[in-house]
Scaffold this motif. Structure first.
Motif, short mmCIF file in Angstrom:
data_model
loop_
_atom_site.label_atom_id
_atom_site.label_comp_id
_atom_site.label_asym_id
_atom_site.label_seq_id
_atom_site.Cartn_x
_atom_site.Cartn_y
_atom_site.Cartn_z
N GLU A 387 0.58 -0.93 0.02
CA GLU A 387 -0.42 -0.11 0.15
C GLU A 387 0.83 1.65 -0.37
O GLU A 387 0.21 2.28 -0.45
N PRO A 392 0.59 3.29 -4.60
CA PRO A 392 0.57 4.69 -4.77
C PRO A 392 0.76 4.87 -6.50
O PRO A 392 0.86 5.69 -7.33
N ILE A 399 -4.40 7.68 -12.79
CA ILE A 399 -5.00 8.79 -12.87
C ILE A 399 -4.13 9.35 -14.30
O ILE A 399 -5.16 10.16 -14.72
N VAL A 402 -6.07 8.61 -17.21
CA VAL A 402 -7.39 8.82 -17.29
C VAL A 402 -6.97 10.44 -17.67
O VAL A 402 -7.58 10.76 -18.84
N SER A 403 -6.52 10.94 -17.29
CA SER A 403 -5.91 12.58 -17.32
C SER A 403 -5.26 13.11 -18.10
O SER A 403 -6.32 14.00 -19.19
N MET A 407 -7.65 15.71 -20.75
CA MET A 407 -6.97 16.52 -20.10
C MET A 407 -7.06 17.13 -22.14
O MET A 407 -6.93 17.04 -22.82
N LYS B 13 -10.05 19.81 -13.86
CA LYS B 13 -10.48 18.36 -14.09
C LYS B 13 -9.04 17.44 -13.85
O LYS B 13 -9.70 16.36 -13.19
N ILE B 14 -7.96 18.20 -14.00
CA ILE B 14 -6.93 17.36 -13.34
C ILE B 14 -6.71 17.36 -11.45
O ILE B 14 -6.79 15.74 -11.44
N VAL B 17 -9.95 14.53 -10.99
CA VAL B 17 -9.42 12.74 -11.93
C VAL B 17 -8.35 12.50 -10.32
O VAL B 17 -8.88 11.29 -9.54
N PHE B 18 -7.27 13.76 -10.01
CA PHE B 18 -6.56 12.53 -9.00
C PHE B 18 -7.11 12.49 -7.57
O PHE B 18 -7.38 11.40 -7.21
N CYS B 21 -9.91 9.06 -8.07
CA CYS B 21 -9.43 8.22 -8.33
C CYS B 21 -8.53 7.43 -7.19
O CYS B 21 -9.02 6.36 -6.51
N THR B 22 -8.52 8.48 -6.74
CA THR B 22 -7.45 8.28 -4.68
C THR B 22 -8.71 7.98 -4.08
O THR B 22 -8.21 7.01 -3.09
N PHE B 25 -9.37 4.60 -5.10
CA PHE B 25 -8.13 3.23 -5.21
C PHE B 25 -8.56 3.31 -3.06
O PHE B 25 -8.05 2.08 -2.69
N LEU B 88 -0.73 12.68 -3.58
CA LEU B 88 -1.35 11.39 -3.27
C LEU B 88 -0.65 10.81 -2.27
O LEU B 88 -0.95 9.94 -1.96
N PHE B 92 -1.74 8.42 1.05
CA PHE B 92 -1.58 7.55 0.91
C PHE B 92 -0.45 6.47 2.10
O PHE B 92 -1.30 6.07 3.10
#
Lengths: 446, 182
Positions: A387, A392, A399, A402-403, A407, B13-14, B17-18, B21-22, B25, B88, B92
């Motif tokens: 983890e 990460p 991430i 997807v970005s 974008m 937007k970014i 997304v972060f 997704c975080t 997860f 991020l 974690f």
């Protein structure tokens, strides 16, 4: 060493050797002695994919030079009409141009106002003509009909295309259009769907009715040649509720660029100024100092790792080196320019690998200090709790993918693409390089 | 007007997304019953960390902007992406320690003892996270012949915001989880 691990070690050596060959510039290997005669070279390859003519060639002769490192082109633009507050208008246009270039996918550009001029700087490999159109195109649209329809002959197409004086303005303007959409017809030919507003569509079909079997000129951004010059057919009038399709030979990019000009019109019109070349802002000097800085910082952290974790620290540095080489090779193949993005990607990769190594090695050290043998400590760290290191990295990779999809803008996309590669190299480090080398070189007593 | 807001939307937007997704997860990590119960608290914690980081960075960015000339769009985007990546990693680290505290407290271990141990190891990880990026940035600032100073200062300001949130927000959040477990 068991077969599985031997195979992994051979795979690592193969990946490393191929990556090194990809990174290397062309280096001649010449020997003319009594023992050996050799006239060859290593590195700087050009690999042709496919046997047919026009097939793709992967050029690995040099890294593509991006903003700051390679030479740049500079275009300047002036306002067509001089007004009192030039700077204010130029600033407004600069924002519009920035957005146009970003959405068009131009990478590594900069736009600013200087001495009553709008300046656009971009890397050498970007298409100058395309950027010129994207910057200076006013975004105005006007539909024109022939001045003397009786003179129209299909064989004189070029004469009418080249001479703007052959045309009369109509009242169909940019406000009547929603967009130009590129599509491919049933026969495989490219075509453009002109999407009108309701009022615009009415005006267009009235114009078609007046000009059956005659061409209509659709002029964009005050250029002297029509963007489209379709000949109107009577069949078009059968469905006046549909937006018309017009045949064209333009590639998708040209249509999208036209759309950008039209959807983001300039505040005040610009005219072409001068073109010049610029010396690299950062230059090769910077690359040299960057490499020194990264090496010095890696050494500093590396020394600490070796002191704290002994041979395991050294293995982590070795794995990091392999990952960096792999990252550079992937960047070269995929054409990521050597510039700010790559510099940042490398910084992130080195930092993230050291961080990940620290977490993993601390865990192994803790387990060993609790009396566990190396293989159990290894399995606990790499097989169990992931983890803090692997997850990460995986999360970041997903991430960034997807970005990349969501974008827009060349610079942004290029940065995110570079970051995806960085995280991919980090995943390979976490999943493959580091565990394999740790197992093989880590400890003899298992 | 929309055109001028375009860059702003790109940043939103970014960030989205972060954050999304975080949280996804974290949800996939909290599969067992014990941690699932605390999922809301864990995701709230990650949102707070992202929010505080961005807020601090924006403040620092506007302070630095007064003194520095930011000539390229890259100079704005790169530090922001750097901030999100650091955020991020921070999330974690903190969430893993949360999980450890929750799981160990459910095994009837002494909560105070567990918390102090986890606090110590988490602090070391957070400090290490800052060091591995701080040293290359400082080296580049010193050895880079004064080039890219603006970018490096903005990158350092990302690090500053992450360190502030790490060492101020983390103990507060830890205290909260400690109280909720009692």
């Amino acid at each position: 060493m068991r077969g599985k691990w031997l195979f992994k070690v051979i795979l690592i050596s193969l990946i490393f050797s191929i990556s090194t060959l990809i990174i290397l510039p062309e280096m001649p290997l010449i020997s003319n002695s009594s023992m050996l005669k050799l006239d060859s070279k290593i590195g700087g390859y050009k690999i042709k994919l496919g046997k047919k003519e026009g097939s793709k060639e992967v050029d690995l002769s040099a890294f593509k030079m991006g903003w700051g490192i390679g030479e740049n082109k500079k275009l300047t633009f002036k306002l067509k009409e001089d007004i009192d507050d030039n700077d204010k208008d130029l600033e407004k246009n600069a924002n519009i141009v920035k957005n146009r270039l970003s959405v068009a996918g131009i990478s590594d550009f900069s736009v600013y106002v200087e001495d009553d001029q709008l300046v656009v700087v971009f890397p050498e490999y970007e298409n100058e003509g395309r950027i010129g159109n994207l910057v200076a195109g006013s975004g105005k649209v006007i539909f024109r009909k022939l001045k003397e329809p009786e003179n129209w002959k299909v064989e004189d197409f070029a004469k009418f295309y080249m001479d703007v004086n052959q045309w009369d303005d109509t009242d169909i303007r940019e406000s009547d259009i929603r967009s130009f959409e590129y599509s491919v017809g049933q026969t495989g030919n490219s075509q453009i769907n002109i999407l009108f507003t309701n009022e615009g569509r009415e005006k267009f079909y009235d114009l078609v009715a007046e000009n059956v079997n005659l061409p209509i000129g659709i002029y964009l951004s005050d250029f002297n040649y029509p963007f489209l010059m379709p000949v109107m057919s009577e069949t078009l009038l059968t469905r006046r509720d549909l937006d018309p399709f017009v045949g064209s030979s333009y590639p998708r990019q040209t249509v999208e660029d036209a759309n950008l000009q039209f959807k983001m019109p300039l505040d005040t019109e610009l005219s072409y100024g001068e073109k010049s070349s610029l010396e690299p802002v950062l230059g090769y000097d910077f690359l040299k100092s960057f490499l020194i800085a990264v090496t010095v910082s890696s050494l500093l952290i590396g020394i600490f790792m070796i002191i704290k974790f002994k041979s395991h620290g050294f293995i982590s540095i070795m794995s990091m080196f392999y990952s960096v080489v792999l990252f550079l090779a992937l960047s070269k193949i995929l054409g990521i320019p050597l510039g700010l993005q790559m510099v940042f990607g490398l910084l992130m990769l080195v930092g993230a690998i050291y961080f990940s190594s620290y977490i993993l090695l601390s865990d192994i050290k803790n387990n060993i200090s609790q009396g566990k043998p190396f293989d159990l400590a290894f399995n606990h760290t790499f097989g169990g709790d992931k983890e803090r290191s692997f997850i990460p990295a995986l999360a970041l990779f997903i991430i960034f993918i997807v970005s990349y999809v969501v974008m827009s803008g060349g610079t942004t996309k290029m940065l995110i693409f570079t970051m995806s590669l960085t995280t991919l190299s980090l995943i390979i480090f976490n999943l493959f390089f580091f565990p394999t080398l740790m197992w093989v070189l880590g400890d003899k007593e298992k | 007007m929309m055109i001028f807001l375009l860059p702003f939307f790109e940043y939103i937007k970014i960030v989205l997304v972060f954050v999304i997704c975080t949280v996804l997860f974290l949800y996939s990590m909290a599969r067992d019953k014990v941690t699932k119960k605390y999922f809301k608290q864990i995701s709230l914690c990650s949102l707070i960390i992202y929010f505080v980081n961005i807020l601090l960075y924006v403040l620092l960015f506007f302070v630095f902007r007064k003194f520095l000339y930011i000539s390229s769009d890259n100079f704005e985007l790169i530090p922001f992406v750097f901030l999100l990546v650091l955020g991020l990693l921070e999330v974690f680290i903190i969430v893993t320690s949360y999980k450890e505290i929750i799981l160990r407290s459910k095994k009837k271990e002494d909560l105070k003892n567990v918390c102090s141990k986890v606090r110590k190891s988490t602090k070391t990880s957070l400090i290490w996270l800052l060091i591995v990026f701080l040293i290359p940035l400082l080296c580049l600032l010193i050895l880079g012949n004064g080039k890219l100073e603006v970018l490096l200062i903005l990158l350092l300001s990302s690090l500053i915001s992450v360190s502030i949130s790490s060492f101020i927000i983390f103990p507060i959040l830890l205290k909260r989880i400690e109280n909720s477990l009692r």
